[in-house]
Design an enzyme around this catalytic site. Structure first.
Site, PDB file in Angstrom:
ATOM      1  N   SER A 147       0.781  -1.250   0.000  1.00 38.14           N
ATOM      2  CA  SER A 147       0.000   0.000   0.000  1.00 38.14           C
ATOM      3  C   SER A 147       0.810   1.296   0.000  1.00 38.14           C
ATOM      4  O   SER A 147       0.229   2.369  -0.065  1.00 38.14           O
ATOM      5  CB  SER A 147      -0.980   0.053   1.188  1.00 38.14           C
ATOM      6  OG  SER A 147      -1.931  -0.982   1.101  1.00 38.14           O
ATOM      7  N   ASP A 148       2.139   1.217   0.075  1.00 40.46           N
ATOM      8  CA  ASP A 148       2.899   2.476   0.093  1.00 40.46           C
ATOM      9  C   ASP A 148       4.283   2.294  -0.520  1.00 40.46           C
ATOM     10  O   ASP A 148       5.293   2.729   0.044  1.00 40.46           O
ATOM     11  CB  ASP A 148       3.021   2.993   1.524  1.00 40.46           C
ATOM     12  CG  ASP A 148       3.380   4.475   1.585  1.00 40.46           C
ATOM     13  OD1 ASP A 148       3.149   5.188   0.581  1.00 40.46           O
ATOM     14  OD2 ASP A 148       3.880   4.924   2.629  1.00 40.46           O
ATOM     15  N   LEU A 149       4.326   1.684  -1.696  1.00 40.98           N
ATOM     16  CA  LEU A 149       5.607   1.477  -2.366  1.00 40.98           C
ATOM     17  C   LEU A 149       6.083   2.787  -2.990  1.00 40.98           C
ATOM     18  O   LEU A 149       5.371   3.419  -3.766  1.00 40.98           O
ATOM     19  CB  LEU A 149       5.457   0.408  -3.453  1.00 40.98           C
ATOM     20  CG  LEU A 149       6.751  -0.007  -4.157  1.00 40.98           C
ATOM     21  CD1 LEU A 149       7.708  -0.680  -3.180  1.00 40.98           C
ATOM     22  CD2 LEU A 149       6.445  -0.920  -5.332  1.00 40.98           C
TER      23      LEU A 149
ATOM     24  N   THR B 226       0.756   7.126  -0.784  1.00 43.15           N
ATOM     25  CA  THR B 226       1.358   8.443  -0.935  1.00 43.15           C
ATOM     26  C   THR B 226       0.931   9.051  -2.261  1.00 43.15           C
ATOM     27  O   THR B 226       0.953   8.368  -3.293  1.00 43.15           O
ATOM     28  CB  THR B 226       2.900   8.330  -0.887  1.00 43.15           C
ATOM     29  OG1 THR B 226       3.282   7.765   0.382  1.00 43.15           O
ATOM     30  CG2 THR B 226       3.553   9.696  -1.050  1.00 43.15           C
TER      31      THR B 226
END
Length: 233
Positions: A53-55, A98
């Site tokens: 969910s936040d690569l 992000t």
């Protein structure tokens, strides 16, 4: 990690370390292979699929051998049993990820998806090749880095590639390997950009699976090194 994060290597000028850190084309491909394997493990090789969910570059950490590791699982989610790729989020956290890296379907804050990680991976590839963050002001008029690359791919690809990589291409031309080596490297960069576009398609189900990403990366890497083995690792 001894070598910090990928963010520091891509945007070292922000830390006043210009010239101290440089990733050549093969190193960038190796990092992308490492991250792809990490995502494939999370999505397909655990008791249940895990969505990161936040690569993004700051969550890709480099060890002493420049092997990439995916870190920061603060937003990660296990998918419920029977859910192979996505599910509705049950939390009230709202927007996940992000801005710039999160897929468009995350805007409503109610979808958690392995396809979402693949989208973020595609944006990561674009950032590695262009050297520009997806939130760069350059992309405001073209609705994002993906559209920027897609429009330039067939007409001005040299204009969107990171200057460090352009210098590497030019240096190749000046060596005994000559234009053939430079052309091979340029073809590899174009293949990576095309891969990134396939990973970041708007419709989640049409994005590449991690296994296909890995397969394509190995093809690109072997072409890059002229089929002389498996490269630097």
């Amino acid at each position: 990690m001894p070598n910090g994060s990928l963010e520091e290597w891509l945007h070292h000028d922000a830390n006043n370390q210009s010239g101290e850190k440089h990733l050549n084309i093969l190193q960038r491909v190796d990092i992308l292979v490492d991250v792809a394997y990490a995502l494939d493990y999370l999505h397909s090789h655990g008791a249940a699929p895990i969505v990161h969910s936040d690569l993004k570059p700051s969550n890709v950490l480099l060890d002493a051998d420049m092997v990439a590791h995916v870190g920061d699982f603060g937003l990660a989610r296990f998918l419920a049993e029977g859910c192979s790729s996505s599910q509705l989020a049950t939390s009230s956290m709202g927007f996940r990820g992000t801005i710039g890296y999160a897929p468009p379907e995350y805007g409503a804050g109610n979808i958690v998806s392995t396809h979402g990680d693949v989208y973020s991976y595609g944006i990561l590839v674009l950032e590695i090749i262009t050297g520009r963050r997806p939130t760069d002001n350059t992309f405001e008029s073209v609705s994002g880095i993906r559209n920027y690359v897609e429009m330039a791919l067939n007409s001005n690809v040299m204009g969107i590639i990171n200057m460090e990589l352009i210098e590497e291409l030019e240096n190749d031309c000046a060596t005994v390997y000559g234009p053939s080596s430079s052309n091979r490297r340029l073809d590899s960069l174009i293949s990576l950009l095309k891969l990134a576009l396939l990973c970041s398609l708007v419709t989640p189900s049409t994005r590449m699976a991690t296994k296909e990403i890995i397969k394509e990366l190995h093809i690109i890497k072997n072409a890059l090194i002229g089929n002389r083995g498996e490269g630097s690792r």
